[in-house]
Design a protein around this motif. Structure first.
Motif, mmCIF file in Angstrom:
data_model
loop_
_atom_site.group_PDB
_atom_site.id
_atom_site.type_symbol
_atom_site.label_atom_id
_atom_site.label_comp_id
_atom_site.label_asym_id
_atom_site.label_seq_id
_atom_site.Cartn_x
_atom_site.Cartn_y
_atom_site.Cartn_z
ATOM 1 N N VAL A 206 0.839 -1.209 0.000
ATOM 2 C CA VAL A 206 0.000 0.000 0.000
ATOM 3 C C VAL A 206 0.866 1.248 0.000
ATOM 4 N N VAL A 207 1.879 1.255 0.850
ATOM 5 C CA VAL A 207 2.783 2.403 0.901
ATOM 6 C C VAL A 207 3.523 2.558 -0.420
ATOM 7 N N PHE A 214 2.193 9.426 -5.650
ATOM 8 C CA PHE A 214 2.663 10.754 -5.255
ATOM 9 C C PHE A 214 3.767 11.238 -6.191
ATOM 10 N N VAL A 215 4.721 10.385 -6.466
ATOM 11 C CA VAL A 215 5.816 10.772 -7.363
ATOM 12 C C VAL A 215 5.287 11.057 -8.762
ATOM 13 N N LEU A 220 3.757 14.899 -13.087
ATOM 14 C CA LEU A 220 2.743 15.412 -14.005
ATOM 15 C C LEU A 220 2.488 16.895 -13.779
ATOM 16 N N CYS A 221 2.421 17.277 -12.518
ATOM 17 C CA CYS A 221 2.223 18.702 -12.217
ATOM 18 C C CYS A 221 3.375 19.544 -12.766
ATOM 19 N N PHE A 222 4.573 19.030 -12.630
ATOM 20 C CA PHE A 222 5.730 19.768 -13.130
ATOM 21 C C PHE A 222 5.683 19.887 -14.651
ATOM 22 N N ILE A 223 5.348 18.746 -15.297
ATOM 23 C CA ILE A 223 5.304 18.755 -16.765
ATOM 24 C C ILE A 223 4.217 19.703 -17.273
#
Length: 254
Positions: A206-207, A214-215, A220-223
């Motif tokens: 799960v972790v 998260f990574v 994706l946010c950065f791209i």
């Protein structure tokens, strides 16, 4: 040292026949030594015309008893070798540590507190019926001594399935005696492997999934952020450059 644990401690001496075919001849019997380091207790058990029997006790060390006798006017001798021994009654086996991780070292140690003669002793370390190590001692002082043998080993799965023990063997056949054996109590080695419990098994994947998401979201946010910034800069490049110019230059007429 008890009297029952000595070879030749109680010796019946002098079953001597000394007579001719024609008749009995008187003779005298002497024993030597009368004294050695300790006093020897000599008790007459039977007194017959042709032989005498003595009980010799209080023997504390190896010695030779010599009997002198006269038969038909001729002096003769007869010797008796006496060997003192003490049985390995107490045999102790120790595993250190008794709980060990698979592949880690541990020690097997065997001790016999008092034994004599030590040069006739053999200690054998056993795992089940398998001999792991055997040692025969040599030399030694005349007094009872402690015997010890140790073996370093590495824990494997079979070590946790079989009992460990130590056998002490005192072989007195070369001295006219017998073979005496004693064995220690069995010892069990607990061998374990580091394992994950059920809760850990569930939490770990799960972790891992959450960390992956998260990574991925950060990437994706950065791209998308870079793409959006490039588009915004390309469309409003002139306006943005104009805003960056000093105000004094912007106030001058074209």
């Amino acid at each position: 040292m008890s009297s029952l644990s000595r070879w030749g401690l109680h010796a019946a001496l002098l079953a001597l026949l000394c007579c001719s075919e024609s008749g009995e001849v008187a003779f005298e019997v002497y024993t030597w030594p009368e004294r050695l380091v300790t006093n020897l207790e000599k008790t007459l058990l039977e007194d017959q015309p042709q032989w005498k029997s003595y009980l010799i006790s209080n023997v504390s060390q190896d010695m030779v008893l010599i009997c002198y006798f006269n038969c038909a006017g001729k002096q003769q001798t007869k010797s008796l070798n006496i060997s003192v021994y003490q049985l390995p009654k107490q045999v102790t086996l120790k595993l250190q540590p008794m709980w060990v991780t698979l592949g880690k070292p541990f020690t097997i140690e065997c001790r016999v507190p008092t034994v004599e003669p030590i040069e006739s002793l053999t200690l054998t370390l056993l795992r089940g019926k398998e001999t792991l190590h055997s040692q025969t001692f040599t030399g030694g002082a005349p007094a009872p001594q402690e015997a010890r043998v140790a073996l370093n080993s590495t824990a494997n799965k079979e070590d946790g399935l079989l009992n460990f023990s130590c056998q002490a063997e005192l072989d007195l056949r070369a001295r006219g005696g017998s073979v005496f054996r004693s064995i220690s109590e069995n010892q069990v080695l607990e061998v374990y492997e580091p394992t994950l419990n059920n809760q850990t098994i569930i939490i770990f994947p799960v972790v891992s999934v959450l960390l992956f998401l998260f990574v991925t979201s950060v990437l994706l946010c950065f791209i998308f952020g870079q793409h959006w910034r490039q588009r915004r800069t390309g469309t409003y490049g002139v306006r943005a450059a104009w805003k960056r110019l000093p105000q004094v230059f912007r106030a001058q007429p074209a």
